[in-house]
Design a protein around this motif. Structure first.
Motif, mmCIF file in Angstrom:
data_model
loop_
_atom_site.group_PDB
_atom_site.id
_atom_site.type_symbol
_atom_site.label_atom_id
_atom_site.label_comp_id
_atom_site.label_asym_id
_atom_site.label_seq_id
_atom_site.Cartn_x
_atom_site.Cartn_y
_atom_site.Cartn_z
ATOM 1 N N MET A 52 -3.555 3.267 8.433
ATOM 2 C CA MET A 52 -2.997 4.066 7.355
ATOM 3 C C MET A 52 -1.903 3.276 6.646
ATOM 4 S SD MET A 52 -2.434 7.951 8.499
ATOM 5 C CE MET A 52 -3.605 9.018 7.754
ATOM 6 N N ASP A 53 -1.862 3.438 5.374
ATOM 7 C CA ASP A 53 -0.805 2.792 4.619
ATOM 8 C C ASP A 53 0.329 3.779 4.341
ATOM 9 O OD1 ASP A 53 -2.284 4.327 2.895
ATOM 10 O OD2 ASP A 53 -2.072 2.969 1.206
ATOM 11 N N ILE A 54 1.381 3.261 3.774
ATOM 12 C CA ILE A 54 2.572 4.081 3.539
ATOM 13 C C ILE A 54 2.293 5.180 2.521
ATOM 14 C CG2 ILE A 54 4.899 4.022 2.570
ATOM 15 C CD1 ILE A 54 5.360 1.438 4.008
ATOM 16 N N GLN A 55 1.463 4.903 1.541
ATOM 17 C CA GLN A 55 1.140 5.921 0.535
ATOM 18 C C GLN A 55 0.429 7.112 1.163
ATOM 19 O OE1 GLN A 55 3.146 5.188 -1.550
ATOM 20 N NE2 GLN A 55 2.052 4.753 -3.448
ATOM 21 N N ALA A 56 -0.509 6.862 2.074
ATOM 22 C CA ALA A 56 -1.223 7.947 2.740
ATOM 23 C C ALA A 56 -0.273 8.764 3.618
ATOM 24 C CB ALA A 56 -2.374 7.395 3.575
ATOM 25 N N LEU A 57 0.599 8.083 4.346
ATOM 26 C CA LEU A 57 1.561 8.796 5.191
ATOM 27 C C LEU A 57 2.558 9.599 4.354
ATOM 28 C CD1 LEU A 57 2.248 6.153 7.957
ATOM 29 C CD2 LEU A 57 1.119 8.354 8.223
ATOM 30 N N THR A 58 2.969 9.043 3.222
ATOM 31 C CA THR A 58 3.870 9.774 2.333
ATOM 32 C C THR A 58 3.198 11.040 1.819
ATOM 33 O OG1 THR A 58 4.921 7.710 1.669
ATOM 34 C CG2 THR A 58 5.282 9.608 0.252
ATOM 35 N N GLY A 59 1.945 10.931 1.415
ATOM 36 C CA GLY A 59 1.203 12.106 0.967
ATOM 37 C C GLY A 59 1.024 13.127 2.072
ATOM 38 N N PHE A 60 0.731 12.648 3.270
ATOM 39 C CA PHE A 60 0.571 13.548 4.417
ATOM 40 C C PHE A 60 1.856 14.336 4.675
ATOM 41 C CE2 PHE A 60 1.274 14.138 8.994
ATOM 42 C CZ PHE A 60 0.245 15.034 9.275
ATOM 43 N N PHE A 61 2.989 13.635 4.739
ATOM 44 C CA PHE A 61 4.248 14.323 5.013
ATOM 45 C C PHE A 61 4.698 15.181 3.837
ATOM 46 C CE2 PHE A 61 4.657 11.215 8.489
ATOM 47 C CZ PHE A 61 4.923 12.109 9.519
ATOM 48 N N MET A 62 4.318 14.820 2.628
ATOM 49 C CA MET A 62 4.624 15.664 1.486
ATOM 50 C C MET A 62 3.923 17.004 1.634
ATOM 51 S SD MET A 62 3.708 15.239 -2.552
ATOM 52 C CE MET A 62 1.973 15.488 -2.236
ATOM 53 N N VAL A 65 12.479 14.859 7.020
ATOM 54 C CA VAL A 65 13.069 13.538 7.277
ATOM 55 C C VAL A 65 12.024 12.417 7.203
ATOM 56 C CG1 VAL A 65 14.256 12.126 9.000
ATOM 57 C CG2 VAL A 65 15.039 14.460 8.542
ATOM 58 N N PRO A 66 10.843 12.543 7.852
ATOM 59 C CA PRO A 66 9.847 11.474 7.688
ATOM 60 C C PRO A 66 9.377 11.312 6.244
ATOM 61 C CG PRO A 66 9.278 12.817 9.569
ATOM 62 C CD PRO A 66 10.400 13.509 8.863
ATOM 63 N N TYR A 67 9.243 12.425 5.513
ATOM 64 C CA TYR A 67 8.832 12.333 4.115
ATOM 65 C C TYR A 67 9.859 11.546 3.303
ATOM 66 C CZ TYR A 67 7.853 13.618 -0.699
ATOM 67 O OH TYR A 67 7.596 13.569 -2.030
ATOM 68 N N ILE A 68 11.134 11.864 3.483
ATOM 69 C CA ILE A 68 12.188 11.141 2.752
ATOM 70 C C ILE A 68 12.207 9.668 3.163
ATOM 71 C CG2 ILE A 68 14.685 10.950 2.461
ATOM 72 C CD1 ILE A 68 14.787 14.028 2.653
ATOM 73 N N ALA A 69 12.042 9.396 4.453
ATOM 74 C CA ALA A 69 12.048 8.005 4.926
ATOM 75 C C ALA A 69 10.892 7.212 4.308
ATOM 76 C CB ALA A 69 11.964 7.969 6.444
ATOM 77 N N PHE A 70 9.704 7.809 4.253
ATOM 78 C CA PHE A 70 8.567 7.108 3.657
ATOM 79 C C PHE A 70 8.738 6.949 2.147
ATOM 80 C CE2 PHE A 70 6.072 8.196 7.553
ATOM 81 C CZ PHE A 70 5.786 6.895 7.891
ATOM 82 N N ARG A 71 9.385 7.903 1.504
ATOM 83 C CA ARG A 71 9.663 7.757 0.076
ATOM 84 C C ARG A 71 10.638 6.605 -0.170
ATOM 85 N NH1 ARG A 71 7.103 10.291 -4.163
ATOM 86 N NH2 ARG A 71 9.054 10.009 -5.216
ATOM 87 N N ILE A 72 11.607 6.460 0.722
ATOM 88 C CA ILE A 72 12.597 5.388 0.558
ATOM 89 C C ILE A 72 11.947 4.013 0.749
ATOM 90 C CG2 ILE A 72 14.643 4.335 1.598
ATOM 91 C CD1 ILE A 72 15.654 7.204 2.106
#
Length: 80
Positions: free
Chosen positions: A1-11, A71-78
């Motif tokens: 998984m890439d960061i974009q997919a994880l960011t979308g998941f946590f969003m 918190v994980p969503y914000i971290a992945f956005r950063i």
């Protein structure tokens, strides 16, 4: 998984769980007696104890929501 997919998941986790939290709070604010009567049919519990338990569950859900969704969503956005 890439960061974009994880960011979308946590969003989406944040949106869904935030919606559940808001819905739960609104229901308890608008119809506290209905919720108590419904639950007291299943579990005989005094009203004061019920209020403490519900307040504790909302607090626990809020903490879990913040720690495991926001918190994980914000971290992945950063870092994304």
């Amino acid at each position: 998984m890439d960061i974009q997919a994880l960011t979308g998941f946590f969003m989406w986790c944040t949106i869904i769980n935030g919606g559940i939290l808001i819905f739960w709070i609104i229901i308890l604010m608008l119809t506290p007696d209905l919720v108590y009567r419904t639950q007291s049919k299943w579990f005989p519990i005094p009203r004061e104890t019920f209020n403490v338990v519900i307040y504790a569950f909302i607090g626990l859900f809020k903490i879990v929501f913040l720690v495991f969704n926001v918190v994980p969503y914000i971290a992945f956005r950063i870092i994304g």
